[in-house]
Design a protein around this motif. Structure first.
Motif, PDB file in Angstrom:
ATOM      1  N   GLY A 102       0.798  -1.226   0.000  1.00  0.00           N
ATOM      2  CA  GLY A 102       0.000   0.000   0.000  1.00  0.00           C
ATOM      3  C   GLY A 102       0.827   1.270   0.000  1.00  0.00           C
ATOM      4  O   GLY A 102       0.287   2.366  -0.149  1.00  0.00           O
ATOM      5  N   LEU A 103       2.132   1.153   0.169  1.00  0.00           N
ATOM      6  CA  LEU A 103       3.022   2.319   0.184  1.00  0.00           C
ATOM      7  C   LEU A 103       3.064   2.949  -1.205  1.00  0.00           C
ATOM      8  O   LEU A 103       3.295   2.259  -2.201  1.00  0.00           O
ATOM      9  CB  LEU A 103       4.429   1.877   0.603  1.00  0.00           C
ATOM     10  N   ILE A 104       2.833   4.241  -1.284  1.00  0.00           N
ATOM     11  CA  ILE A 104       2.887   4.943  -2.570  1.00  0.00           C
ATOM     12  C   ILE A 104       4.260   5.596  -2.692  1.00  0.00           C
ATOM     13  O   ILE A 104       4.694   6.327  -1.787  1.00  0.00           O
ATOM     14  CB  ILE A 104       1.757   5.980  -2.695  1.00  0.00           C
ATOM     15  N   VAL A 105       4.934   5.296  -3.812  1.00  0.00           N
ATOM     16  CA  VAL A 105       6.321   5.732  -3.994  1.00  0.00           C
ATOM     17  C   VAL A 105       6.544   6.345  -5.372  1.00  0.00           C
ATOM     18  O   VAL A 105       5.812   6.072  -6.317  1.00  0.00           O
ATOM     19  CB  VAL A 105       7.299   4.538  -3.806  1.00  0.00           C
ATOM     20  N   GLU A 106       7.577   7.177  -5.421  1.00  0.00           N
ATOM     21  CA  GLU A 106       8.074   7.697  -6.699  1.00  0.00           C
ATOM     22  C   GLU A 106       9.403   6.986  -6.945  1.00  0.00           C
ATOM     23  O   GLU A 106      10.261   6.954  -6.055  1.00  0.00           O
ATOM     24  CB  GLU A 106       8.285   9.206  -6.617  1.00  0.00           C
ATOM     25  N   VAL A 107       9.549   6.393  -8.121  1.00  0.00           N
ATOM     26  CA  VAL A 107      10.689   5.533  -8.403  1.00  0.00           C
ATOM     27  C   VAL A 107      11.441   5.992  -9.645  1.00  0.00           C
ATOM     28  O   VAL A 107      10.834   6.363 -10.639  1.00  0.00           O
ATOM     29  CB  VAL A 107      10.208   4.073  -8.626  1.00  0.00           C
ATOM     30  N   GLU A 108      12.756   5.983  -9.534  1.00  0.00           N
ATOM     31  CA  GLU A 108      13.628   6.077 -10.702  1.00  0.00           C
ATOM     32  C   GLU A 108      14.334   4.736 -10.775  1.00  0.00           C
ATOM     33  O   GLU A 108      14.896   4.266  -9.782  1.00  0.00           O
ATOM     34  CB  GLU A 108      14.636   7.210 -10.557  1.00  0.00           C
ATOM     35  N   ALA A 109      14.263   4.107 -11.945  1.00  0.00           N
ATOM     36  CA  ALA A 109      14.797   2.755 -12.073  1.00  0.00           C
ATOM     37  C   ALA A 109      15.297   2.521 -13.486  1.00  0.00           C
ATOM     38  O   ALA A 109      15.129   3.368 -14.368  1.00  0.00           O
ATOM     39  CB  ALA A 109      13.713   1.745 -11.728  1.00  0.00           C
ATOM     40  N   GLN A 110      15.901   1.369 -13.661  1.00  0.00           N
ATOM     41  CA  GLN A 110      16.266   0.931 -15.005  1.00  0.00           C
ATOM     42  C   GLN A 110      15.835  -0.519 -15.150  1.00  0.00           C
ATOM     43  O   GLN A 110      15.811  -1.273 -14.185  1.00  0.00           O
ATOM     44  CB  GLN A 110      17.749   1.100 -15.283  1.00  0.00           C
ATOM     45  N   THR A 111      15.448  -0.855 -16.374  1.00  0.00           N
ATOM     46  CA  THR A 111      15.017  -2.223 -16.632  1.00  0.00           C
ATOM     47  C   THR A 111      16.209  -3.165 -16.566  1.00  0.00           C
ATOM     48  O   THR A 111      17.348  -2.753 -16.757  1.00  0.00           O
ATOM     49  CB  THR A 111      14.351  -2.339 -18.010  1.00  0.00           C
ATOM     50  N   VAL A 112      15.909  -4.422 -16.285  1.00  0.00           N
ATOM     51  CA  VAL A 112      16.935  -5.464 -16.255  1.00  0.00           C
ATOM     52  C   VAL A 112      16.579  -6.455 -17.370  1.00  0.00           C
ATOM     53  O   VAL A 112      15.812  -7.392 -17.149  1.00  0.00           O
ATOM     54  CB  VAL A 112      16.977  -6.177 -14.884  1.00  0.00           C
ATOM     55  N   PRO A 113      17.098  -6.203 -18.593  1.00  0.00           N
ATOM     56  CA  PRO A 113      16.731  -7.069 -19.707  1.00  0.00           C
ATOM     57  C   PRO A 113      17.293  -8.481 -19.541  1.00  0.00           C
ATOM     58  O   PRO A 113      18.260  -8.698 -18.817  1.00  0.00           O
ATOM     59  CB  PRO A 113      17.343  -6.379 -20.927  1.00  0.00           C
ATOM     60  N   ASP A 114      16.657  -9.414 -20.194  1.00  0.00           N
ATOM     61  CA  ASP A 114      17.081 -10.821 -20.208  1.00  0.00           C
ATOM     62  C   ASP A 114      17.039 -11.477 -18.831  1.00  0.00           C
ATOM     63  O   ASP A 114      17.741 -12.455 -18.597  1.00  0.00           O
ATOM     64  CB  ASP A 114      18.490 -10.978 -20.798  1.00  0.00           C
ATOM     65  N   LEU A 115      16.255 -10.947 -17.907  1.00  0.00           N
ATOM     66  CA  LEU A 115      16.127 -11.564 -16.586  1.00  0.00           C
ATOM     67  C   LEU A 115      14.746 -12.198 -16.489  1.00  0.00           C
ATOM     68  O   LEU A 115      13.733 -11.549 -16.724  1.00  0.00           O
ATOM     69  CB  LEU A 115      16.282 -10.528 -15.469  1.00  0.00           C
ATOM     70  N   LEU A 116      14.724 -13.470 -16.169  1.00  0.00           N
ATOM     71  CA  LEU A 116      13.470 -14.176 -15.927  1.00  0.00           C
ATOM     72  C   LEU A 116      13.413 -14.526 -14.450  1.00  0.00           C
ATOM     73  O   LEU A 116      14.405 -14.914 -13.865  1.00  0.00           O
ATOM     74  CB  LEU A 116      13.403 -15.455 -16.762  1.00  0.00           C
ATOM     75  N   THR A 117      12.243 -14.365 -13.862  1.00  0.00           N
ATOM     76  CA  THR A 117      12.079 -14.700 -12.452  1.00  0.00           C
ATOM     77  C   THR A 117      11.022 -15.790 -12.336  1.00  0.00           C
ATOM     78  O   THR A 117      10.210 -15.977 -13.247  1.00  0.00           O
ATOM     79  CB  THR A 117      11.623 -13.472 -11.646  1.00  0.00           C
ATOM     80  N   ILE A 118      11.010 -16.490 -11.211  1.00  0.00           N
ATOM     81  CA  ILE A 118       9.983 -17.512 -11.041  1.00  0.00           C
ATOM     82  C   ILE A 118       8.611 -16.877 -10.878  1.00  0.00           C
ATOM     83  O   ILE A 118       7.597 -17.508 -11.149  1.00  0.00           O
ATOM     84  CB  ILE A 118      10.294 -18.452  -9.850  1.00  0.00           C
ATOM     85  N   GLN A 119       8.555 -15.614 -10.463  1.00  0.00           N
ATOM     86  CA  GLN A 119       7.279 -14.936 -10.310  1.00  0.00           C
ATOM     87  C   GLN A 119       6.672 -14.557 -11.661  1.00  0.00           C
ATOM     88  O   GLN A 119       5.476 -14.486 -11.795  1.00  0.00           O
ATOM     89  CB  GLN A 119       7.434 -13.672  -9.456  1.00  0.00           C
ATOM     90  N   GLN A 120       7.475 -14.259 -12.644  1.00  0.00           N
ATOM     91  CA  GLN A 120       7.011 -13.870 -13.972  1.00  0.00           C
ATOM     92  C   GLN A 120       5.937 -12.792 -13.893  1.00  0.00           C
ATOM     93  O   GLN A 120       4.877 -12.886 -14.506  1.00  0.00           O
ATOM     94  CB  GLN A 120       6.522 -15.082 -14.752  1.00  0.00           C
TER      95      GLN A 120
END
Length: 125
Positions: free
Chosen positions: A82-100
């Protein structure tokens, strides 16, 4: 009649096994799409931290416009549903997670905008 059906069946089997002599090549559009998917992109957005209980449980950040992000290494202090945040980020290409779930991101900076909507959903992680 049986002989005709038998020859027809043999002919169909032979046709199914025929291979094309043309080489398989990707179109320019397919190559461009693949290259774009492998590029690191910088992002800036406002979203809500959400605890997702499937696949062992994890935290995601969802945006009002339908964006779904899976932050890698979200700090303990920001793991609050429920926390509302402002984010600066970069994508992580070619990464697969079990959560998908959503686009995997590496957070460069995060700022809490509102903590009045925090729920008690598994905030122990």
């Amino acid at each position: 009649m049986r002989r005709t059906l038998c020859w027809l069946f043999v002919g169909l089997l032979a046709a199914c096994q025929a291979q094309s002599t043309q080489p398989v090549t990707a179109t320019k559009k397919e190559v461009d799409m693949k290259n774009d998917a492998n590029k690191v992109q910088k992002l800036k957005f406002t979203g809500t931290v959400k605890y997702k209980s499937f696949e062992g449980g994890f935290y995601a950040i969802d945006t009002a416009d339908g964006g779904k992000y899976h932050p890698m290494g979200l700090s303990q202090e920001h793991r609050r549903d429920g926390l509302i945040v402002e984010v600066e980020a970069q994508t992580v290409p070619d990464l697969l997670t079990i959560q998908q779930y959503g686009t995997p991101i590496k957070i460069l900076s995060i700022k809490v905008l509102d903590d009045s909507q925090i729920s008690n959903k598994d905030n122990r992680m």
